[in-house]
Design a protein around this motif. Structure first.
Motif, mmCIF file in Angstrom:
data_model
loop_
_atom_site.group_PDB
_atom_site.id
_atom_site.type_symbol
_atom_site.label_atom_id
_atom_site.label_comp_id
_atom_site.label_asym_id
_atom_site.label_seq_id
_atom_site.Cartn_x
_atom_site.Cartn_y
_atom_site.Cartn_z
ATOM 1 N N ARG A 252 0.827 -1.196 0.000
ATOM 2 C CA ARG A 252 0.000 0.000 0.000
ATOM 3 C C ARG A 252 0.872 1.261 0.000
ATOM 4 N NH1 ARG A 252 -5.282 1.099 1.403
ATOM 5 N NH2 ARG A 252 -5.593 3.196 2.218
ATOM 6 N N ASN A 255 2.573 1.739 -3.252
ATOM 7 C CA ASN A 255 1.627 2.208 -4.268
ATOM 8 C C ASN A 255 1.361 3.709 -4.116
ATOM 9 O OD1 ASN A 255 -0.301 1.198 -6.419
ATOM 10 N ND2 ASN A 255 -1.669 2.385 -5.109
ATOM 11 N N LEU A 301 -6.008 1.623 -5.768
ATOM 12 C CA LEU A 301 -5.875 0.211 -5.423
ATOM 13 C C LEU A 301 -7.166 -0.140 -4.699
ATOM 14 C CD1 LEU A 301 -3.535 -1.686 -5.955
ATOM 15 C CD2 LEU A 301 -2.566 -1.093 -3.762
ATOM 16 N N ARG A 302 -8.157 -0.558 -5.445
ATOM 17 C CA ARG A 302 -9.477 -0.733 -4.843
ATOM 18 C C ARG A 302 -10.045 -2.105 -5.157
ATOM 19 N NH1 ARG A 302 -13.383 2.052 -2.285
ATOM 20 N NH2 ARG A 302 -12.171 3.965 -2.288
ATOM 21 N N LEU A 303 -10.677 -2.673 -4.144
ATOM 22 C CA LEU A 303 -11.346 -3.962 -4.293
ATOM 23 C C LEU A 303 -12.847 -3.723 -4.394
ATOM 24 C CD1 LEU A 303 -11.021 -7.125 -4.092
ATOM 25 C CD2 LEU A 303 -11.663 -6.856 -1.701
ATOM 26 N N TYR A 447 -6.867 -8.589 1.546
ATOM 27 C CA TYR A 447 -6.793 -7.387 0.714
ATOM 28 C C TYR A 447 -6.472 -6.147 1.535
ATOM 29 C CZ TYR A 447 -9.456 -10.588 -2.209
ATOM 30 O OH TYR A 447 -9.880 -11.679 -2.918
ATOM 31 N N GLU A 449 -4.192 -4.236 1.694
ATOM 32 C CA GLU A 449 -3.512 -3.120 1.044
ATOM 33 C C GLU A 449 -4.483 -2.292 0.209
ATOM 34 O OE1 GLU A 449 -4.016 -5.830 -0.440
ATOM 35 O OE2 GLU A 449 -3.326 -5.920 -2.521
ATOM 36 N N MET A 450 -5.727 -2.744 0.096
ATOM 37 C CA MET A 450 -6.663 -2.076 -0.810
ATOM 38 C C MET A 450 -7.763 -1.348 -0.059
ATOM 39 S SD MET A 450 -7.218 -5.020 -3.611
ATOM 40 C CE MET A 450 -6.387 -4.636 -5.102
ATOM 41 N N ASP A 451 -8.345 -0.372 -0.745
ATOM 42 C CA ASP A 451 -9.590 0.199 -0.261
ATOM 43 C C ASP A 451 -10.712 -0.700 -0.773
ATOM 44 O OD1 ASP A 451 -8.451 2.629 0.887
ATOM 45 O OD2 ASP A 451 -7.921 3.092 -1.185
#
Ligand code: ADP
Ligand code: MG
Length: 707
Positions: A252, A255, A301-303, A447, A449-451
């Motif tokens: 994260r 990124n 960086l999104r889920l 996940y 590391e993602m929003d």
């Protein structure tokens, strides 16, 4: 729509692994030595070790006991009770060979003349013959059972001439075994590994260590192998969770520091979209969140987490149109060719009014068409590219790729995700989509590391899937039902369970079911399982998708599956063997059209309490997020069967209960460490690097170096 296929893609993204072993801290080298290098490991143990996944010394160190047995040394069998774990001296009287498929039997006698039968199945009999010659006395350890009127011990844990050896380990660890691996062997190997463990610096904060009463790393391993020790087990689990969270946070942070392309769309293409439905509130929210992300300088960086059928494709399309409106290109990555093709078709249909050019690029063949697609990507005349990972091969260059959408995220590991985004000079925005509704804690673990955007609202008008639990004895009726269903032009899925321990047996079962249904219904029945070649698998899937085949017999490979609205019936065999999340995922394959769908859960007769509860929940609700939370709760309850199906969690040491309890703590801890020492340069940071390598989250460290 332009369609092209490119060469050489079938094996997933395995080839894209980051290779960093060379940079591993030296102190870890002994742990990453092959198990073959241990004393006493000859070629004969190679297979059994491999089957257990014990390839390196570290794997053995973390091969924690499944349980412990406390045995009692007894002078004779009168002193023991049935069901008890004992050590007793026995004189061997007689060997009785296996008749047909029966076991090998050895009749033995204690000092009082009580008889007991030692029972061996399969190849274990060979060893037993040598260990227990007639006329000799041996110490035997095992569980005393009663069979009819006689006493027996099935597969004694140990046989020895030397009582001291057995009496010395009255409380001993029991490990997962494989064919050709005995308990004694593995205990010896583990002891060898434990006595050679290197000293590692402490990566856990001293305050936390003290508060929880956790031992240091080496002691924790020793204790966890020695007896039931909750503190030691927790510490080891925590290590793994901490490594994972830390690696994700490193991704994260890395990124965040990258340069992306800020995208602002003027909406002119989206305005021309002519969707046959109104977006749900959840879809609108997700799109707004994406729009906010891609407008930033740092890459998104999104889920996007949404149950099967929640409408992720429309969200992805909106995201990709923003990129196109901003004058750049977008790519959508699917895990299989057939899914890529379906996506390309759907998107082309949806985007018909926009004038956007969408191309399909998969890995089957080559030719002129492929060249023209490659040209189109370079000169920018193709704005959206859909495909398998072929779209990221060396030969494929884009004019300006600014957004990558990855469908069915759970097929790809974080390391692979990273490779994809490293292709471009400017890191593209990344939207990952998953249809697996997992509980919040696991979302963090997988996940972190993602929003996250959640589609927690289904499009209106979804029909409930009529879910019924049917006893296996009614199989004939179920098959008749399939007959009526396909006679009326319907299609059906038949799912056979896949239990990792015996993959070949599972496949044999699926093949047998396929053969039986085919005999009854003919060529309209096709089979798909994990050991088929990808082309054969795709071919069968395609026949089913086109409607040329009406019954698809499958192992869980259809989990990430195709969209066949006409398939409105699903049978799941031995449904109690699946986790709730998996059942839900499977069931999501039906109920995709306008017709009412049915899901029949066939259950065996040995139904556990948890199994019963699972099936009841399946009947009760279709809310994936609720089922996911319940799944975690039921698994935390300590049921053994089926708790560790591959891909469930990214963890090998931490169990479900520990994940739920310790993960939030580990995540906070990792965040704190990152805040104080994002470069992992302090002594504790250095220790944390070692931890990352120990748990093979080294891609996190890799990013620190690459910057
Ligand atoms: P998934 O999230 O599983 O990828 P899809 O994007 O394939 O779901 O959507 C499932 C179906 O629902 C598709 O047929 C799609 O056209 C339809 N759909 C998507 N959004 C809506 C909506 N807001 N209202 C009605 N139908 C919708
Ligand atoms: Mg989808």
């Amino acid at each position: 729509m332009v369609h092209v296929k490119s060469g050489g893609d079938s094996g997933g993204l395995a080839g894209l692994r980051l290779s960093v072993a060379a940079m591993r801290p030296e102190v870890l080298n002994p742990l990453f030595a092959e198990t073959a290098s241990l004393k006493g490991v000859g070629p004969g143990l190679a297979r059994p070790l491999e089957k257990l996944g014990l390839l390196r010394v570290r794997d053995l160190a973390y091969h924690l006991p499944e349980r412990f047995v406390a045995r009692r040394a007894v002078a004779n069998l009168d002193e023991a009770t049935v069901g008890e774990q004992i050590v007793v001296a026995l004189s061997v009287r007689e060997h009785r060979s296996a008749s047909g498929r029966g076991p090998y039997r050895i009749i033995a006698e204690d000092v009082l003349g009580n008889f007991v039968t030692l029972v061996y199945f399969g190849r274990a009999a060979f060893t037993a013959k040598k260990q227990l010659p007639a006329g000799e006395t041996r110490w035997v350890a095992g569980r005393l059972d009663q069979f009819g009127q006689s006493l027996q011990i099935v597969h004694p844990d140990h046989v020895s001439t030397d009582s001291a050896e057995l009496l010395g380990s009255l409380n001993e660890p029991v490990y997962g075994l494989s064919e050709g691996m005995t308990l004694g062997r593995i205990q010896g190997l583990v002891q060898q590994v434990l006595s050679g463990l290197p000293a590692l610096p402490e990566w856990i904060e001293p305050g936390l260590l003290q508060r929880e009463g956790w031992p240091e790393w080496r002691a924790a391993l020793a204790q966890a192998h020695k007896g039931t020790n909750a503190e030691a087990r927790d510490r080891l689990a925590y290590d793994e969770l901490l490594a994972n969270s830390l690696a994700l946070l490193l991704v994260r942070a890395s990124n965040r520091s990258r340069t992306g392309t800020p995208l602002t769309g003027d909406g002119h293409l989206r305005a021309r979209l002519n969707l046959p439905f109104e977006l749900t509130g959840a879809q609108k929210r997700a799109i707004a969140e994406i729009e906010g992300d891609v407008a930033q300088g740092a890459p998104m960086l999104r889920l996007l987490q949404g149950d099967v059928g929640s409408g992720k494709t429309a969200v992805a399309l909106h995201a990709m149109l923003i990129a196109v409106e901003a004058g750049t290109q977008a790519a959508l990555l699917a895990p299989t060719e057939i899914l890529a093709r379906q996506h390309a078709e759907t998107l082309t249909r949806m985007a018909a009014g926009t004038g956007v050019t969408i191309a399909l690029l998969t890995g089957r063949d080559k030719g002129r068409a492929r060249e023209s697609i490659l040209m189109g990507l370079v000169d920018g005349s193709i704005q959206i590219c859909v495909g398998t990972h072929a779209i990221f091969q060396e030969a494929v260059a884009y004019k300006h790729l600014a957004l990558v959408v990855i469908d069915e995220q759970h097929r790809f590991g974080v390391g692979q995700r990273l490779m994809l985004t490293q292709k471009a000079k400017r890191t593209p925005h990344c939207l990952a989509m998953t249809a697996t509704p997992i509980p919040r804690t696991l979302t963090l673990a997988q996940y972190g590391e993602m929003d996250v955007s959640r589609l927690d609202e289904m499009p209106p008008g979804r029909q409930a899937i009529d879910t019924r639990v049917v006893a296996i004895e009614r199989m004939a009726e179920v098959v008749d039902g399939i007959g009526r269903h396909i006679a009326a032009g319907g299609q059906a899925y038949w799912v056979c369970p896949m239990v990792r321990e015996q993959e070949t047996a599972d496949i044999a079962a699926a093949e047998a079911r396929h053969a039986a249904l085919k005999e009854r219904f003919g060529d309209t029945v096709v089979l798909v399982h994990g050991q088929l070649r990808p082309e054969a698998k795709d071919a069968a899937m395609e026949r089913f998708a086109r409607g040329d085949a009406q019954v698809l017999v499958a192992t869980t490979v259809i989990e990430v599956g195709v969209d066949v609205p006409n398939a409105t019936l699903m049978v799941i065999e031995q449904a109690e063997r699946f986790g709730l999340a998996q059942l839900h995922q499977l069931r999501g394959r039906v109920g995709r059209g306008s017709q009412r769908s049915t899901c029949l859960l066939l259950r065996g007769d040995a139904l556990s309490e948890v199994g019963r509860e699972r099936l009841a929940l399946m009947r009760e609700t279709q809310d994936g997020f609720r089922l996911a939370e319940e799944d975690l709760r039921l698994r935390g309850g300590g049921e053994l069967l089926g708790t560790r199906q591959s891909g469930d969690t990214p963890f090998k040491v931490a169990d479900f209960e520990q994940i739920a309890r310790l993960l939030p703590m580990a995540h906070d801890d990792a965040r704190l460490l990152m805040e104080r020492d994002g470069g992992l340069a302090s002594p504790r940071g250095e220790a944390a690097r070692i931890l990352l390598y120990l748990f093979e989250r080294d891609w996190g460290v890799q990013l620190l170096r690459g910057g």
